[in-house]
Design a protein around this motif. Sequence first.
Motif, PDB file in Angstrom:
ATOM      1  N   PHE A  52       0.816  -1.208   0.000  1.00 26.09           N
ATOM      2  CA  PHE A  52       0.000   0.000   0.000  1.00 26.09           C
ATOM      3  C   PHE A  52       0.860   1.273   0.000  1.00 26.09           C
ATOM      4  O   PHE A  52       0.391   2.338   0.395  1.00 26.09           O
ATOM      5  N   THR A  53       2.104   1.153  -0.449  1.00 19.47           N
ATOM      6  CA  THR A  53       2.896   2.357  -0.656  1.00 19.47           C
ATOM      7  C   THR A  53       2.330   3.109  -1.858  1.00 19.47           C
ATOM      8  O   THR A  53       1.538   2.558  -2.635  1.00 19.47           O
ATOM      9  N   ASP A  54       2.758   4.354  -2.021  1.00 20.03           N
ATOM     10  CA  ASP A  54       2.274   5.128  -3.172  1.00 20.03           C
ATOM     11  C   ASP A  54       2.625   4.423  -4.477  1.00 20.03           C
ATOM     12  O   ASP A  54       1.819   4.364  -5.410  1.00 20.03           O
ATOM     13  N   ALA A  55       3.850   3.878  -4.559  1.00 18.08           N
ATOM     14  CA  ALA A  55       4.272   3.201  -5.785  1.00 18.08           C
ATOM     15  C   ALA A  55       3.420   1.970  -6.057  1.00 18.08           C
ATOM     16  O   ALA A  55       3.024   1.704  -7.203  1.00 18.08           O
ATOM     17  N   ASP A  56       3.114   1.201  -5.001  1.00 15.19           N
ATOM     18  CA  ASP A  56       2.288   0.005  -5.181  1.00 15.19           C
ATOM     19  C   ASP A  56       0.845   0.365  -5.538  1.00 15.19           C
ATOM     20  O   ASP A  56       0.179  -0.338  -6.305  1.00 15.19           O
ATOM     21  N   ARG A  57       0.340   1.450  -4.996  1.00 14.50           N
ATOM     22  CA  ARG A  57      -1.013   1.889  -5.355  1.00 14.50           C
ATOM     23  C   ARG A  57      -1.090   2.254  -6.842  1.00 14.50           C
ATOM     24  O   ARG A  57      -2.068   1.961  -7.525  1.00 14.50           O
ATOM     25  N   VAL A  58      -0.038   2.908  -7.333  1.00 12.86           N
ATOM     26  CA  VAL A  58       0.002   3.271  -8.749  1.00 12.86           C
ATOM     27  C   VAL A  58      -0.018   2.017  -9.622  1.00 12.86           C
ATOM     28  O   VAL A  58      -0.767   1.915 -10.590  1.00 12.86           O
ATOM     29  N   GLU A  59       0.813   1.031  -9.261  1.00  9.63           N
ATOM     30  CA  GLU A  59       0.860  -0.215 -10.038  1.00  9.63           C
ATOM     31  C   GLU A  59      -0.460  -0.972  -9.937  1.00  9.63           C
ATOM     32  O   GLU A  59      -0.911  -1.591 -10.913  1.00  9.63           O
ATOM     33  N   ASN A  60      -1.095  -0.941  -8.784  1.00  9.65           N
ATOM     34  CA  ASN A  60      -2.392  -1.586  -8.591  1.00  9.65           C
ATOM     35  C   ASN A  60      -3.417  -1.058  -9.596  1.00  9.65           C
ATOM     36  O   ASN A  60      -4.103  -1.822 -10.287  1.00  9.65           O
ATOM     37  N   ILE A  61      -3.487   0.260  -9.714  1.00  9.95           N
ATOM     38  CA  ILE A  61      -4.461   0.862 -10.625  1.00  9.95           C
ATOM     39  C   ILE A  61      -4.055   0.661 -12.079  1.00  9.95           C
ATOM     40  O   ILE A  61      -4.910   0.466 -12.950  1.00  9.95           O
TER      41      ILE A  61
END
Length: 647
Positions: free
Chosen positions: A527-536
């Motif tokens: 749930f880091t910012d980078a992981d949220r970006v990849e999630n979307i």
Amino acid sequence: MSATEKNPTTKNPATDPVYVTDALIAQDIDAYLTAHQHKTMLRFITCGSVDDGKSTLIGRLLYDTKMIFEDQLSALERDSKSVGTQGGGIDFALLVDGLAAEREQGITIDVAYRFFATEKRKFIVADTPGHEQYTRNMVTGASTADLAVILIDARQGVLTQTRRHSYLVNLLGIRNIVLAINKMDLVGYSQDRFDEIVQDYTTFARQIGMESFLPVPISGLQGDNIASRSNAMPWYQGPTLLGHLEEAPVNTSRMLDLPFRMPVQWVNRPNLDFRGFAGQIGAGRVAPGDAIRVLPSGRTTHVKSIVTFDGDLPEAQAGQSVTLTFADEVDCSRGDVIVAADSPCEVADQFEATLVWMEEAEMLPGRPYLLKIGTQVVTATVTEPKYEVNVNTLEHLASKTLGLNAIGVVNISTDRAIPFEAYAENPDLGGFILIDRMTNATVAAGMIHFALRRSQNIHWQAVDINREAHAAQKAQKPAVVWFTGLSGSGKSTIANLVEKKLHAMGRHTFLLDGDNVRHGLNRDLGFTDADRVENIRRVGEVARLMTDAGLIVLTAFISPFRAERRMVRDVMAEGEFLEVHVDTPLDVAEARDVKGLYKKARAGQLKNFTGIDSPYEAPEAPEITVDTVSLSPEEAADRVIAALLAR
């Protein structure tokens, strides 16, 4: 009656000294412009650590080349007394450090550009900051330079910023390096100290692949070896700094030997009888009749004429701005690159590149940025960095992101194939910048190394049943209905109701829920910012594929960042993306806390939770807004369906 007698106020050129002076000044200006018109121009930068004397050196160059007016000199002498210059002389740095903050702190913050000239050549010099926090300013100044003067304080020797700036200079392809060892007057003009510093720097230069450099012992304050040879250092037999600057080669001469390249800046169409393609020639030469190729399309033709304001040319070369006309009707537009037909550059959509990150906010892998290369702007995403470079030790460090002033090697993917060349061969077609799509701020400068092999091996496979056929079979318009809002706002509840109602109406749908997707497709993401970006990013790709199948796709994700929601919108066809803002105040969402997540976040047990310690960027212009305080879930679902079917 003479003109003077008719008008007593008219000056007489024979008797009025003011008139004669004005005329002489005009003649001097004309003579000056004529003398300088055909001189070559050298662009160079000064760089190095704080207090190495960069601004003082430039001020001395301006002073020694007689580029300071008398009123400027008087003001400089007055200001120098007020700041208390060492030895009571002139503080030449004041000529360059123009910002109030620079004068107060005695440092350079912004890039200062200055012009000066000698009998042999014209110069534009960029005084770049020495502080690490202003490294991005240094990169800006170096991006157009032919030569770099790297200063070292003879008392301090090779410092961290000396290494950092040297690494960047070499990275940016500047091959003409002057190592100016300054303040030699403060070490007694010692040859031993000079030799010691040169040896230390030589060791580092070899490590970064710097082929050669010219060491010069100088004193910016005293003028030693700047414009004239120093009597205090008879042991130095090399050129003065100014003498070397007058003889150093410029990049334009090197670009003449390369194959023809011209990025198209503008399609010149003044009337129906003329159509030309304007731009500045980046490399090589071109003449009427030459075979050329337009990239990325690959279409070929011949040059019909080379048009300029002063008339057609028999030949044009690197550095000239011209308009080319073609012998055939060939499609060509801004951003395309016209190249020699038998020596084209590469075209690809995936690259390895070095990035210099220039933004306070960290780079987010997977986030879409605008990439500007030459005259073309495309959408690009940065994958997880291969490594970050420790400039001091030259180690390759594992890293998932890049912070301010960090330098790393990454893979980059663009939304379409673009013409390019390796930066080391052609900076115009290998250098690029990344721009934040929301703020238009430049966030990084980059240099392409090469195209990834997989970019040449992956091709679109033609299929007979396309998205239109799938949609027609289902008798519906495909769409992505994107629910966004805080945790606990009611996204999943409303999305589930919408799907039930659409299913009852005979519509073909699929619901992608944030929690469910993380059990499979995105189970590897945190749930880091980078992981949220990849999630979307992943969810957006899946949603697009589902619309290709003709489905109405419903997604329920917090999706906190506007940039990623914009990314999904951009990959969809016009009118097929509906953003639904489930607008619920934070206190209301937290009061519901169905999953107990807010309680954990407040207790510090759940990091990077949206609304608590991670931001939520509310939509600015969603297609649908539902207020779950005033609307029931049923009413909200009906509003969404009404908007969806009204398309």
